[in-house]
Design an enzyme around this catalytic site. Structure first.
Site, short mmCIF file in Angstrom:
data_model
loop_
_atom_site.label_atom_id
_atom_site.label_comp_id
_atom_site.label_asym_id
_atom_site.label_seq_id
_atom_site.Cartn_x
_atom_site.Cartn_y
_atom_site.Cartn_z
N GLN A 89 90.47 -60.56 -12.41
CA GLN A 89 90.20 -61.46 -13.53
C GLN A 89 88.66 -61.35 -13.74
O GLN A 89 87.87 -61.13 -12.80
CB GLN A 89 90.87 -62.72 -13.34
CG GLN A 89 90.42 -63.13 -12.04
CD GLN A 89 91.34 -64.64 -11.77
OE1 GLN A 89 91.01 -65.69 -11.60
NE2 GLN A 89 92.73 -64.23 -11.49
N HIS B 94 85.98 -64.39 -15.83
CA HIS B 94 85.76 -65.81 -16.49
C HIS B 94 84.67 -65.68 -17.42
O HIS B 94 83.56 -65.12 -17.19
CB HIS B 94 85.76 -67.11 -15.47
CG HIS B 94 86.75 -67.07 -14.64
ND1 HIS B 94 87.94 -67.22 -14.63
CD2 HIS B 94 86.64 -67.13 -13.13
CE1 HIS B 94 88.86 -67.17 -13.57
NE2 HIS B 94 88.06 -67.25 -12.71
N GLU C 136 82.29 -70.27 -10.61
CA GLU C 136 82.83 -70.64 -9.29
C GLU C 136 82.36 -70.14 -7.79
O GLU C 136 81.45 -69.39 -7.97
CB GLU C 136 84.11 -70.38 -9.46
CG GLU C 136 84.59 -69.01 -9.33
CD GLU C 136 86.15 -68.70 -9.55
OE1 GLU C 136 86.62 -67.98 -8.60
OE2 GLU C 136 86.81 -69.23 -10.60
N ARG D 249 93.08 -62.16 -17.43
CA ARG D 249 93.48 -61.02 -16.34
C ARG D 249 93.04 -59.62 -16.85
O ARG D 249 93.27 -59.29 -18.08
CB ARG D 249 94.59 -61.12 -16.18
CG ARG D 249 95.13 -62.32 -15.47
CD ARG D 249 96.63 -62.32 -15.08
NE ARG D 249 97.24 -63.81 -14.71
CZ ARG D 249 97.84 -64.46 -15.79
NH1 ARG D 249 97.98 -64.06 -16.99
NH2 ARG D 249 98.31 -65.85 -15.37
#
Length: 311
Positions: free
Chosen positions: A92, A94, A111, A188
């Site tokens: 994936q 982001h 993250e 995804r």
């Protein structure tokens, strides 16, 4: 008074039962995520103690800004999770803040991962083997995923910074403490053609992924700063405009000075106490809490490892 939080558990197709090692009463053996410190609407924590007991963290954040030293209206910025990747996660990416706010109405998602545990040979996907946007699109369109994805073996205690735009996936047999922007937007790219319990494959987001993948993000490591403070081991893994992440390994007594107005604390091993002013609280592996503006003269005692995050 620290805000102690009730974890929220999320079932995932790739989840397992490893969160039981944190003394959690998980709902089933397909539990993939513990949302440990969250004010996100998809999984806000409930405060367990004090005058805010029974309120959700987002309610406390909205209604008592002074507790966090805030003077502006905005969503709570961070989200702490523990992820049990019993099976591999989808590959994936982001979006960053600009793209996410335009298309999804929330923060982007930068993250980072602290590897709590990993089976021998476990690996993550980090970055892509494409030299240009044209090559990237060609490889995605022709499903050349084996050649496209860059794989990295991991070990417990390692730290990985995952900026928005980085293609990534957690492999099977890995337990991770994740700190991220408070966002639940995921695009995804590849999901191994798995089906859910209803026999359906999960949605892919290939066009959005092509828009947001950053080909410059190819190196997963930061340069931690190591110190010995009051005889204890201190590590700063990363510090930037999104968050600062620190680890303490203590054996005994630590007089703790908050590095920010409020701090998110996750005990990832051991047990002990945290004391603020004249009140002491027992903490152990799996305890998560927030030290607020009101918490001063903080002391930690015990044999434990905890991770602190703040803006």
């Amino acid at each position: 008074m620290p805000l102690f939080l009730e974890p929220v558990f999320q079932e995932r197709i790739w989840g397992g039962a490893a969160l039981k090692s944190f003394n959690y009463d998980i709902p089933n053996d397909s539990t993939g995520e513990c949302w440990a410190i969250s004010a996100h609407p998809n999984g806000p924590n409930i405060v367990k103690n004090g005058k805010y007991q029974g309120e959700t963290l987002d309610e406390v954040w909205r209604n008592d800004q002074a507790l966090f030293g805030e003077n502006e209206e905005r969503p709570f910025p961070l989200l702490t999770k523990i992820l049990d990747a019993n099976d591999k996660l989808s590959v994936q990416v982001h979006p960053n803040d600009d793209y996410a706010q335009k298309h999804e109405g929330e923060f982007g998602k930068t993250e980072c991962w602290y590897i709590l545990d990993a089976k021998e040979g476990a690996e993550i996907i980090y970055g892509v083997n494409a030299e240009s946007q044209k090559e990237l699109i060609h490889m995605i369109d022709h499903k050349q995923f084996d050649q496209l994805f860059n794989k990295v073996k991991v070990q417990p205690g390692e730290f990985y910074y995952v900026p928005a735009g980085t293609v990534h996936a957690i492999g099977a047999g890995i337990l991770i403490l994740e700190t991220q922007q408070s966002s639940d937007t995921t695009y995804r790219i590849y999901d191994y053609e798995r089906t859910d319990k209803n026999g359906k494959q999960r949605e892919l987001h290939l066009e959005q992924s092509k828009d947001v993948i950053n080909l410059d993000e190819t190196s997963p490591n930061t340069k931690p700063k190591y110190e010995t403070i009051q005889g204890h081991s201190y590590t700063q893994f990363v510090s930037n405009s999104f968050f600062t992440i620190e680890r303490w390994i203590i054996d005994g007594h630590l007089d703790y000075s908050k590095p920010y107005q409020y701090c998110l604390v996750s005990v990832i091993d051991g047990h002990g106490t945290v004391r603020t002013e004249q009140q002491s609280y027992d903490v152990e592996k799996g305890t998560h809490f927030i030290l607020t503006v009101e918490d001063e003269n903080i002391e930690f005692n015990g044999d434990m490892t905890f991770v602190v995050s703040h803006e």
